[in-house]
Design a protein around this motif. Structure first.
Motif, PDB file in Angstrom:
ATOM      1  N   UNK A   1       0.899  -1.271   0.233  1.00 48.89           N
ATOM      2  CA  UNK A   1       0.020   0.082   0.306  1.00 48.89           C
ATOM      3  C   UNK A   1       0.804   1.372   0.268  1.00 48.89           C
ATOM      4  N   UNK A   2       2.078   1.178  -0.670  1.00 50.20           N
ATOM      5  CA  UNK A   2       3.191   2.276  -0.766  1.00 50.20           C
ATOM      6  C   UNK A   2       2.919   3.011   0.748  1.00 50.20           C
ATOM      7  N   UNK A   3       3.626   2.436   1.723  1.00 52.54           N
ATOM      8  CA  UNK A   3       3.762   3.031   3.312  1.00 52.54           C
ATOM      9  C   UNK A   3       5.287   3.790   3.083  1.00 52.54           C
ATOM     10  N   UNK A   4       6.789   3.922   1.897  1.00 52.97           N
ATOM     11  CA  UNK A   4       7.534   4.068   1.655  1.00 52.97           C
ATOM     12  C   UNK A   4       7.902   4.167   0.072  1.00 52.97           C
ATOM     13  N   UNK A   5       8.793   5.037  -0.360  1.00 50.44           N
ATOM     14  CA  UNK A   5       8.998   5.387  -1.401  1.00 50.44           C
ATOM     15  C   UNK A   5      10.212   5.900  -1.369  1.00 50.44           C
ATOM     16  N   UNK A   6      11.314   6.655  -2.296  1.00 49.53           N
ATOM     17  CA  UNK A   6      12.338   6.716  -2.314  1.00 49.53           C
ATOM     18  C   UNK A   6      12.693   7.292  -3.524  1.00 49.53           C
ATOM     19  N   UNK A   7      13.831   8.307  -3.345  1.00 46.15           N
ATOM     20  CA  UNK A   7      14.640   9.071  -4.047  1.00 46.15           C
ATOM     21  C   UNK A   7      15.789   9.381  -3.770  1.00 46.15           C
ATOM     22  N   UNK A   8      16.451   9.214  -5.345  1.00 46.66           N
ATOM     23  CA  UNK A   8      17.886   8.740  -5.178  1.00 46.66           C
ATOM     24  C   UNK A   8      18.881  10.063  -6.072  1.00 46.66           C
ATOM     25  N   UNK A   9      20.013   9.554  -5.942  1.00 45.25           N
ATOM     26  CA  UNK A   9      20.703  10.902  -6.646  1.00 45.25           C
ATOM     27  C   UNK A   9      19.896  11.204  -8.472  1.00 45.25           C
ATOM     28  N   UNK A  10      20.174  10.532  -8.986  1.00 48.81           N
ATOM     29  CA  UNK A  10      19.001  11.381 -10.491  1.00 48.81           C
ATOM     30  C   UNK A  10      17.854  11.931 -10.333  1.00 48.81           C
ATOM     31  N   UNK A  11      17.147  10.913  -9.173  1.00 54.34           N
ATOM     32  CA  UNK A  11      16.477  11.379  -9.398  1.00 54.34           C
ATOM     33  C   UNK A  11      15.989  13.572  -8.567  1.00 54.34           C
TER      34      UNK A  11
END
Length: 195
Positions: free
Chosen positions: A1-11
């Motif tokens: 249920x999408x309780x966590x997402x992430x952002x990397x350097x390229x994003x």
């Protein structure tokens, strides 16, 4: 249920570019890493017909002030009193590199788009002492279904303005989408072979 997402350097770099396009500045170091419910994150909203980056808290406060509600089902969001006004008036776009889902065996899998460093999740926010956002979910498409039955509602980059500001077009975007995703999982379930 999408309780966590992430952002990397390229994003983070692509987010910075998007932000530059709308004449804002953001400190990339504060954009990277996992984003959990109750943490602050950058989202895009529409204000005076302009797409603007703002920081908001992830998750609506629960009625009893215990925990937070961080997802809303796209199929029923317009019917729920808790969400109806916000989805109609205060939609948001959550930029990220990908999102996590957990299997029934509590195995974490990361999902991302192979040739698109930034993914845009559909959401909305509520006004309070501190503005708070939730992510819309939909039935899992064929890429996520082997791990979980729900997934975030993903928007294409060219849909951002319509999602944020078109009073009617957003309704058509509430449906399940077959956006191709890749899965990365530390512990792929393997067959146990006995002698």
């Amino acid at each position: 249920m999408c309780g966590r997402y992430y952002v990397d350097d390229e994003t983070a770099r692509e987010i910075e570019q998007l932000v530059k396009e709308i004449d804002s500045k953001i400190n990339r170091e504060r954009l990277t890493g996992d984003v959990y419910p109750t943490s602050q994150a950058m989202v895009f909203i529409s204000r005076d017909r302009q797409v603007m980056p703002v920081r908001q808290r992830f998750g609506f406060e629960n009625f009893q002030k215990k925990g937070v509600i961080f997802n809303a089902r796209s199929e029923s969001v317009l019917e729920k009193p808790m969400f109806r006004e916000s989805i109609l008036l205060r939609r948001a776009v959550i930029p990220c590199s990908g999102f996590y889902e957990w299997s029934k065996n509590k195995e974490k899998a990361a999902f991302y788009r192979e040739h698109h460093p930034t993914m845009f999740l559909a959401g909305f926010y509520q006004r309070a002492e501190e503005d708070r956002f939730v992510i819309l979910t939909t039935n899992a498409n064929s890429y996520v279904a082997p791990v979980h039955d729900r997934m975030p509602l993903i928007l294409e980059k060219n849909e951002i303005r319509d999602w944020l500001s078109d009073k009617e077009a957003f309704r058509d975007m509430l449906e399940e989408r077959q956006i191709p995703l890749k899965r990365r999982q530390e512990y792929e379930q393997q067959e146990l072979k006995l002698f």
